[in-house]
Design a protein around this motif. Structure first.
Motif, short mmCIF file in Angstrom:
data_model
loop_
_atom_site.label_atom_id
_atom_site.label_comp_id
_atom_site.label_asym_id
_atom_site.label_seq_id
_atom_site.Cartn_x
_atom_site.Cartn_y
_atom_site.Cartn_z
N SER A 9 32.49 37.29 29.00
CA SER A 9 33.58 37.94 29.71
C SER A 9 33.91 39.33 29.15
CB SER A 9 34.84 37.06 29.69
OG SER A 9 35.27 36.83 28.36
N GLU A 10 33.50 39.60 27.91
CA GLU A 10 33.73 40.92 27.32
C GLU A 10 33.02 42.03 28.10
OE1 GLU A 10 32.84 41.19 23.15
OE2 GLU A 10 33.53 39.15 22.78
N ILE A 11 31.90 41.69 28.71
CA ILE A 11 31.08 42.71 29.37
C ILE A 11 30.81 42.43 30.84
CG2 ILE A 11 29.91 43.36 27.21
CD1 ILE A 11 27.52 41.59 28.18
N SER A 12 31.20 41.25 31.33
CA SER A 12 30.76 40.82 32.66
C SER A 12 31.28 41.69 33.79
CB SER A 12 31.16 39.36 32.90
OG SER A 12 32.56 39.21 32.79
N GLU A 45 33.70 32.77 39.93
CA GLU A 45 35.07 32.77 40.46
C GLU A 45 35.63 34.18 40.57
OE1 GLU A 45 37.23 30.26 37.83
OE2 GLU A 45 36.39 28.39 38.65
N ARG A 46 35.13 35.09 39.70
CA ARG A 46 35.58 36.49 39.74
C ARG A 46 34.75 37.32 40.71
NH1 ARG A 46 35.66 35.59 34.06
NH2 ARG A 46 33.79 36.86 33.79
N GLY A 47 33.84 36.67 41.44
CA GLY A 47 33.07 37.37 42.47
C GLY A 47 31.66 37.74 42.08
N GLY A 48 31.23 37.38 40.87
CA GLY A 48 29.87 37.70 40.43
C GLY A 48 28.84 36.78 41.06
N ILE A 49 27.61 37.27 41.16
CA ILE A 49 26.49 36.52 41.73
C ILE A 49 25.55 36.09 40.60
CG2 ILE A 49 24.53 36.58 43.32
CD1 ILE A 49 27.27 36.74 44.68
N VAL A 50 25.17 34.82 40.60
CA VAL A 50 24.28 34.29 39.57
C VAL A 50 22.95 33.88 40.20
CG1 VAL A 50 23.91 32.47 37.87
CG2 VAL A 50 26.19 33.50 38.12
N ARG A 226 21.24 48.82 37.87
CA ARG A 226 22.21 49.16 36.81
C ARG A 226 23.41 48.22 36.82
NH1 ARG A 226 26.39 51.79 39.22
NH2 ARG A 226 26.01 52.66 41.30
N ARG A 227 23.57 47.43 37.90
CA ARG A 227 24.67 46.48 37.99
C ARG A 227 24.20 45.04 37.80
NH1 ARG A 227 29.73 48.05 37.36
NH2 ARG A 227 30.40 46.30 38.67
N ILE A 228 22.99 44.89 37.23
CA ILE A 228 22.43 43.57 36.97
C ILE A 228 22.25 43.38 35.47
CG2 ILE A 228 20.41 42.06 37.29
CD1 ILE A 228 19.88 43.52 39.93
N LEU A 229 22.62 42.21 34.97
CA LEU A 229 22.43 41.85 33.56
C LEU A 229 21.50 40.65 33.48
CD1 LEU A 229 23.33 42.24 30.53
CD2 LEU A 229 25.02 40.43 30.99
N ALA A 230 20.41 40.79 32.71
CA ALA A 230 19.47 39.68 32.50
C ALA A 230 19.85 38.96 31.21
CB ALA A 230 18.05 40.20 32.42
#
Length: 291
Positions: A9-12, A45-50, A226-230
């Motif tokens: 959550s620090e970086i999400s 829940e915050r709207g992110g896609i997994v 740039r908006r994707i984190l692996a």
């Protein structure tokens, strides 16, 4: 140099989508990790896609069933991209011929040979003994505890016949609970070192990232890299692949590299930096376990 964080959550908030590895991050091959499950649920829940991005040789439907068995609920992810789907498509296009020698656990990997309705004029694949084969389809070792060298004689024969080896899972090793097992990637690596040709479709190779992006597009989402984190625990697969795609990454040091990084809850910083330097890896972030 990598930044050590305490929670996702620090970086999400910097990312609209996550490409998340499974084994070593979401589960240990036996059961899901509660902290990782909670982290994915909160992110969504915050709207992110997994997007679950896995080197499993299974089709994504098979991975979904397996996740339920491990206690990883469906509300932890939006879609799945597997090495198996990417490799299966190549096999059915004839990448290693029509007659193939299969390596793996047939009871586990039978789904790999199921037809793909999206393909036009797929090759009719036939499983045959090695002496009759055009090529090799490797979903894993026949014995995951046996050293890959036990396959040298078969590989020497295959190489002299000019066979290609299709690797459905580029992982070298995984930990099933407390037991470390060999994966298909170890066999493909040996075959290539012996002078044979190995074809890879999972992390760190581009085809599986192309598949993951198509999975996002199927959700009617256009998310820039740039908006994707692996996220993953393999520096030679998850992190190397992300670096190659110019995608930010989060290294889970408490997985495959737990001993090298002296990770219990969090990694020992000195050990972590020594390990990453040795492996020539530079993840954007590092955390002990996904939470």
């Amino acid at each position: 140099m990598t930044q050590i964080i305490n929670t996702l959550s620090e970086i999400s908030d910097r990312y609209d989508a996550l490409f998340v590895d499974l084994w070593g991050c979401m589960h240990n091959g036996i059961q899901g990790f509660p902290s990782a499950i909670k982290a994915m649920q909160e992110y969504r829940e915050r709207g992110g896609i997994v997007v679950l991005l896995t080197n499993s040789p299974k089709p994504r439907a098979g991975v979904a069933v397996q996740l339920e068995e491990f206690g990883v609920p469906k509300d932890t992810y939006d879609t799945i991209a597997t090495s198996g789907d990417s490799a299966r498509s190549a096999m059915l296009r004839g990448a290693v011929g029509q007659k193939v020698y299969f390596m793996g656990d047939w009871q586990r990997d039978e789904g790999f040979f199921e037809p793909l309705s999206l393909l036009e004029n797929p090759v009719n694949i036939e499983r045959v003994p090695l002496a009759q084969a055009d090529g090799i389809v490797c979903c894993g070792p026949n014995d995951p505890l046996a050293h890959p060298d036990t396959n040298r004689a078969d590989f020497l024969y295959a190489k002299t016949k000019g066979m290609k080896l299709l690797c459905a899972n580029p992982d070298i090793e995984v930990d099933r609970g407390e037991v470390r097992e060999w994966c298909a990637g170890a066999l493909a690596k040996l075959y290539a070192e012996m002078g044979g040709e190995s074809l890879y479709f999972g992390k760190p190779h581009p085809p599986i990232y192309d598949l993951a992006r198509r999975r996002l597009q199927s959700l009617e989402l256009d998310i820039p890299d740039r908006r994707i984190l692996a996220i993953g625990d393999g520096v030679l697969t998850d992190i190397k692949g992300a670096m190659g795609e110019d995608i930010d990454s989060l290294f889970i040091s408490g997985g495959l590299a737990a001993s090298e990084t002296k990770t219990s809850v969090q990694p020992d910083e000195t050990s972590l930096r020594a390990y990453l330097k040795k492996e020539k890896s530079n993840p954007t972030f590092t955390i002990g376990h996904l939470r």
